[in-house]
Structures are given as C-alpha cells and as structure tokens.
Design an enzyme around this catalytic site. Structure first.
Site, PDB file in Angstrom:
ATOM      1  N   GLU A  69      -3.638  -9.880   3.789  1.00 53.09           N
ATOM      2  CA  GLU A  69      -4.440  -9.597   4.987  1.00 53.09           C
ATOM      3  C   GLU A  69      -5.567 -10.597   5.235  1.00 53.09           C
ATOM      4  OE1 GLU A  69      -2.573  -5.606   3.975  1.00 53.09           O
ATOM      5  OE2 GLU A  69      -3.329  -7.354   2.888  1.00 53.09           O
ATOM      6  N   GLU A 123       0.838  -1.205   0.000  1.00 50.49           N
ATOM      7  CA  GLU A 123       0.000   0.000   0.000  1.00 50.49           C
ATOM      8  C   GLU A 123       0.872   1.253   0.000  1.00 50.49           C
ATOM      9  OE1 GLU A 123      -4.093  -1.297   2.204  1.00 50.49           O
ATOM     10  OE2 GLU A 123      -2.267  -1.515   3.383  1.00 50.49           O
TER      11      GLU A 123
END
Length: 701
Positions: free
Chosen positions: A127, A107
């Site tokens: 995740e 990210e």
C-alpha cells in the site's frame, strides 16, 4: 449480477470459492458476497470448518484501487467487518493461498485461523506504493504473526516475501504443492483431527521491534516527507507493539483516513493507473499476433549496449553483441561480468545465476552473427551518419521478419528506418542509462512501423522488467524533448548569475531526484553537448547564438562531468563541489552574448523557469500527437528523469499548480526575457484548456 463468492461443501467442511478475475480483487460486490457466504456458513451448524480458496492464477491480489476514487468516500469498514466475522468464528477457518497474496488479500488471509500456501506463493502489503497504509488491520495483524521488525520492513517497503520466508517468519502455517482446494481441505481436516482451539491473530502477542529499529525507520521516513505514509506506517506498527488490538485498530483507521485523500496518495494512484494505460496503444487490438523473440542481437558493446544486453540475459533470452574490434568486444563483455559480479557480491544473484546469464551472452565481430536474431538493436554513438550506416547493415543482415530497433535518444527514427530499406520493421527502443537499472523504455513508433512490431516490443518491454511508453517521432521524443527546454533555462540562469548548486537545490526542494547540473554531470557533459551539436546539424536549433553555449564550452574544455572530475561542478571523488572557474566561464559567455548578470535570482524564479517551459513543451507534445496521454508523459518523467512520484509527474503537477497560473507566468517571462525566439509562447492546448476552464486530468484526445 453473479456473485464472485460462492459457498459449497465437501462433507462437513464448508468451501468459500473466490472467483473475481483477473486477480480476484476486493470490491463492493466481493465484500457483499463474502458477508452472504458467512451468513450461510453461520446457519449451517453441521459444518465443522471453513476453507477459503481462489479460482485462477492468484489468491486475492488486493483491493480494486479505482474504488479509492469514489467521490462519495471510500470506507474500509465493511471489509473490516467481514474480517472480524471470519476471525471470530469458533470453527476453524483456513486460507489456502497461491499466486500473489497482496494488500487486502493478505489482510483477508491473516484474519483466518490457519494459512496454507503453495511454495511459489508471494506475500506483501504494497500500500505505501500508492500513498497509503494497509487499512484493514494489516499493520496490527502482521506484527502479531511475524514480529514488529519484519512487519515494519514489509509495511514501509511494500516488498513481497516468498513462501519459504513467510513460513519461517510465522506468516504461513504450512506449505503444500497441491491445488488450492485440495490443500485447504487437507489442512482443515488436520486441524479437526488435532482438535486444538482456533488461533486468532488479534489475540497473539507481538515480538517487538527494538527501539533502535523503530528509530531508524522513523529517521528514514523523515527523510522522505513527500511520502507521509512511511511515518504513518511506523506509528501503526508502534501502536501494534504498545497498545491493545482495538486501540491499534483505531490508530490505523485514523492514519488511513488521513492519507487516502492526500495529494501524495492521489498522485501515486494516478501513476499506478498511468503505467497501465501507457501499455494500451490506440488502434492496435489485443488480439494482434506478436512476433516471436527467441534471440536478440545488439550492435555496440559499450556501456549502453552491455546494459541493454543484460536486460535480455536476465529474462533468459540468448543475446549476441557485435563490435568492430575484439578489444572493444572483450571490454564490453568484461563490463557486463563486472556488473553481475557486483550484484552477486551484494547477494542479489547466486553464482549459478551469474554463470547462467553470462552463458546467454555471445560476442561477435561480424554482422553475420545477427542472421538468426528475431530482434536486433543498434546501440552505437549518437551520431546520425554512424547510425544510418549501421542501420543499413542491419537491414541487409537481419532475417525477414526480424524487428530492427534503434536506441537513439534524440535522432529521427524515420530517417534511420529508411536507411534499413525495411522501415515497416523498425522501431525506436530508447533505453535509459544505466540500461540494466532504469525502468523506463521509450518505444518510438515510426511513420512506417507496423502494428505487430509495436505490439511485440511493448510486450517484450514488460517481459524484461521495463515500463514502456509509446512516443511518436520528434527531436528527443517525449523525455529528452522536454529536458531540452529544462536544460536551456538552467544554462541561461547560470549565465545570468545563478550558481549550479542554487539551480539544482531549487528543483530538488520540490523532490526532483537530481537537479539539471548534477544530472548532466553524471550522464556526461560530452553526451549532452554532442546531442545539441547533432541537433544543430539537422537544422533544429533556434537562431539564438547563445543557445546551449555553456554545455558546448564545457565540452570543448574537456569538462565532461563526473568522469573527468569537472563539469558544472568540480568533483572530489563522486562529491560535487562548487567551482569558481565555472562562474568565470559563465560570466565570460554572458558578456559575449549580451546577457545581463544579476544577483537577485530566487528559488521561485528558478522553479518557474525550469519547470513551466517543460510543462508547456509537454502540452505541445500532446497537441502534436507525439504522446497519447498526459499520463504517458508523467510516467516518462517519473520513471526516467527523477521527477518526484508523490507529485504525480509534470502534467499531473501542472493541474495542482493550476494551468492559468502557468499561462500567466509564461506571459510574464515572455515580457521579462524579451522573447525573440518564442521560448515562452504558450502551447495552443494550454490556451484552449485555460480558456475552457478545463484541466489536463480530464483532457482526452
């Protein structure tokens, strides 16, 4: 405290160095350091571009997961603010990547304007594996770079992609062989020469995944209700395709905040840490000198021996398999080749890799072939007399300093160790079937096993892709000892009148991959029966004439499970079908042993009778010191027995149910079942925890 983030300069280019070993994880200090470095960059108007790069073996490999457990509440907002500041820069911002670029690390990279990476770099958003979704705009930026379809696959699977694939998909802008600092500077200089405006990921349009692809992803998520993060991930990628970036950010934030405190996410995070804790052995220092393992020998080239051999060949370790006859040896080598060819046919191996791995495997008919091996493993049938004979031969044939391992699943490792004449070198290595697929490896520490042997095998286990858990010596170690009481109650329930399908469905409704009857049919009823028989020979069975009589009866009848077409079920191909004959067999055994038949056996009773004694046995294992930690038991049962990961393992789940509840139900069944053999007697540790108002999550030896 020294900041892990520093800003320096090379001419007119700013350089942000991230140095937060071991994996440059994102933390509160990291975020504060980034914000401070950006303040300095904003103030340095004479700098024309900014490069982010990392010290060490990897780029940022994600967030510090322990921060998610903050009782004050975790917030992604501070990091997201930093990302927005990076992306909003009017001067070019370059991320120079290497190693693994994962989670928040990816990210961070996607918030930069340009990404250059070493060709060995791997990228991913894992995740979902800890019960959440990316919380720092990963579900919104990734689709804008690689398109909705690939983004959907990456976010819902958590899988990594290599640099070449990432470059082809548009996630990376360039590949370079050099060092991160040099690569970043070269990329920044090229951007400045080109003079093009910065390219902000949030401003890109999305090449959408088709309605069909989204529908398939939604259907797949619906089939895994224990993983709500999958459905959330699909909703977020859909939002990236259909809404503005700001609106998608709101959707992602809401989904992330709902998932973070969920029971499934807490359970998966528990397992994440439990796997890492399981590798730590009390009393053995990190500086223990390991024994080199350059060549491995295996006695037994059957299904188990061949599967074990594949693990070492896959890791590039030369391996020799010893058998008693050439026919058995060739059959074993052929089975290994067949397994590799099946993988190649599915595109998981190249022909070159197949040839290389088969080239690492040798066959032999004489123990002399093991003389230069650093590790030798016996993988013969689960029979004490046979294994003692083999171990004695290994003790004579193996070179001084070689580690001798037994693959026994239930037998006394100390007895086998003494048979070698060199018990200090002996350890249990209990691989699970199929050995080349299953992740779990129970490493059994014998009474005489020396520290460097145990430490070497634990390290080797991770090198061959296994999740190792240490167990002490007892019948069945951790997993099979607990499975024994589980199977005992399954059989009793069937003799009382429950159908195998009814028993299986009850625990499968909790998320178990497979109920006890299907599991034993697949593993082999004969294997299960022989284990019980061997335990009886060792004097370990209770004085209960009805104990495990059903599995022994099926074995005697030749109903060995799936491989013979009948066991607890009848099989049409691989499909289990309820078999009236099984009910007749169970009823006859019930009559012989005075077991009352009934028709009012409900799902709740089945779950309680199968899983509460299993948990109670786990507590006994802890109090006896067979397992170091409750989390070790959870790793065994999730990795080796199909216990649902979103429930965290049996010991973690016990806290969810409530230890007082489990204690009360054990007491109830002790009365109802007229407990002559202490099947329902609570573990001393259970009583202590309940009386003290404590949980397993906080228990330490």
């Amino acid at each position: 405290m020294t900041s892990p983030i520093t800003l320096s300069r090379e001419g007119r280019i700013g350089l942000i160095l991230i140095d937060n070993p071991p994996v440059n994880a994102i933390s509160g200090t990291f975020i504060a350091g980034m914000a401070d470095a950006l303040d300095q960059f904003d103030a340095a108007s004479d700098l024309d571009a900014l490069v982010l790069f990392c010290e060490g073996r990897t780029w940022v490999a994600g967030a510090d997961i322990s921060s998610f457990e903050d009782p004050a509440g975790f917030s992604a907002e501070p990091f997201n603010t930093v990302l927005a500041r990076l992306e909003g820069q009017s001067r070019p911002v370059v991320a120079s990547l290497h190693g693994t670029v994962l989670g928040g690390g990816l990210e961070l990279a996607m918030a930069c304007h340009h990404r250059v990476a070493h060709p060995t770099t791997r990228c991913g958003l894992p995740e979902v594996k800890i019960g959440i979704i990316p919380g720092s705009l990963g579900t919104q930026r990734l689709p804008r770079l690689v398109g909705g379809e690939l983004a959907l696959d990456m976010v819902t699977s958590g899988r990594m992609i290599g640099a070449a694939k990432a470059r082809e998909a548009g996630l990376l802008d360039a590949l370079a062989e050099g060092e991160p600092r040099a690569n970043g500077l070269a990329a920044a200089q090229a951007l400045l020469v080109a003079g093009e405006p910065v390219r902000r990921t949030s401003e890109l349009s999305v090449t959408p995944a088709s309605a069909e692809v989204l529908a398939k992803a939604e259907a797949a998520a619906a089939r895994k209700p224990g993983w709500p993060q999958l459905a959330a991930a699909v909703r977020c990628v859909r939002a990236a395709q259909e809404l503005s970036f700001a609106e998608g950010e709101t959707v992602e934030a809401a989904e992330f905040e709902a998932l973070l405190p969920s029971e499934s996410s807490r359970s998966l995070r528990h397992l994440f840490f439990a796997e890492r804790e399981a590798a730590k052995i009390p009393g053995i220092s990190r500086g223990t000198v390991l024994r080199p393992i350059r060549k491995v020998g295996i006695v037994g080239a059957g299904t188990m021996g061949g599967g074990i051999a594949m693990n070492f060949a896959n890791a590039g370790i030369p391996t020799v398999m010893v058998e008693v006859s050439d026919e058995a040896l060739q059959r074993g080598l052929s089975l290994v080749r067949k397994n590799y060819e099946a993988s190649a046919a599915k595109g998981r191996l190249t022909q070159e890799q197949l040839t290389q791995r088969m080239g690492l495997l040798q066959g032999a008919l004489d123990y002399a072939a093991l003389a230069d091996c650093d590790l030798v493993i016996e993988a013969v049938f689960e029979n004490m007399a046979l294994k003692k004979e083999v171990c004695a031969k290994l003790g004579a044939a193996a070179k001084p300093g070689a580690i001798i391992a037994t693959n026994t699943s239930t037998l006394d490792v100390d007895v086998l160790a003494r048979a070698t004449g060199r018990p200090a070198d002996v350890v249990g290595m209990h691989f699970f079937s199929p050995a080349n697929v299953m992740r779990l490896l129970e490493v059994v520490r014998g009474t005489a096993t020396v520290s460097d042997v145990l430490a070497t095998v634990m390290k080797l286990a991770t090198a061959i892709g296994k999740v190792p858990v240490v167990s002490g010596v007892c019948y069945g170690f951790i997993g099979n000892r607990m499975a024994e009481v589980y199977m005992r109650e399954a059989e009793l329930l069937i003799m009382e009148g429950a159908e195998p399908a009814q028993v299986d469905a009850a625990v499968e409704s909790l998320g178990m991959a497979m109920g006890p009857c299907r599991m034993l049919d697949m593993a082999g009823v004969d294997v299960g029966a022989k284990t019980v028989i061997e335990y009886g020979k060792a004097g370990g069975l209770p004085p209960d004439p009805s104990y495990r009589v059903l599995v022994q009866k099926l074995f005697a009848m030749g109903r060995h499970g799936q491989k013979t077409g009948a066991g607890y079920y009848r099989y049409e191909g691989r499909t289990p079908v309820s078999d009236p004959e099984l009910a007749t067999i169970a009823a006859e055994l019930a009559t012989q042993h005075g077991i009352a038949r009934r028709s009012n056996i409900g799902k709740d009773e089945i779950v309680e009778r199968l899983l509460y004694p299993l948990i109670n046995e786990g507590l006994k294992i802890l109090e006896e010191g067979i397992s170091y930690r409750p989390g070790d038991i959870d790793v065994v049962w999730v990795s080796g027995y199909g216990f649902p990961d979103f429930r965290g393992g049996p010991m973690w789940w016990a806290d969810t149910v409530g230890l007082p509840v489990i204690a009360e139900r054990l007491a109830h069944f002790a009365v109802v079942r007229d407990d002559h053999y202490d099947y329902w007697k609570p573990a001393r540790l259970l009583t202590e925890l309940v009386d003290g108002g404590k949980s397993l999550a906080t228990w330490k030896r």
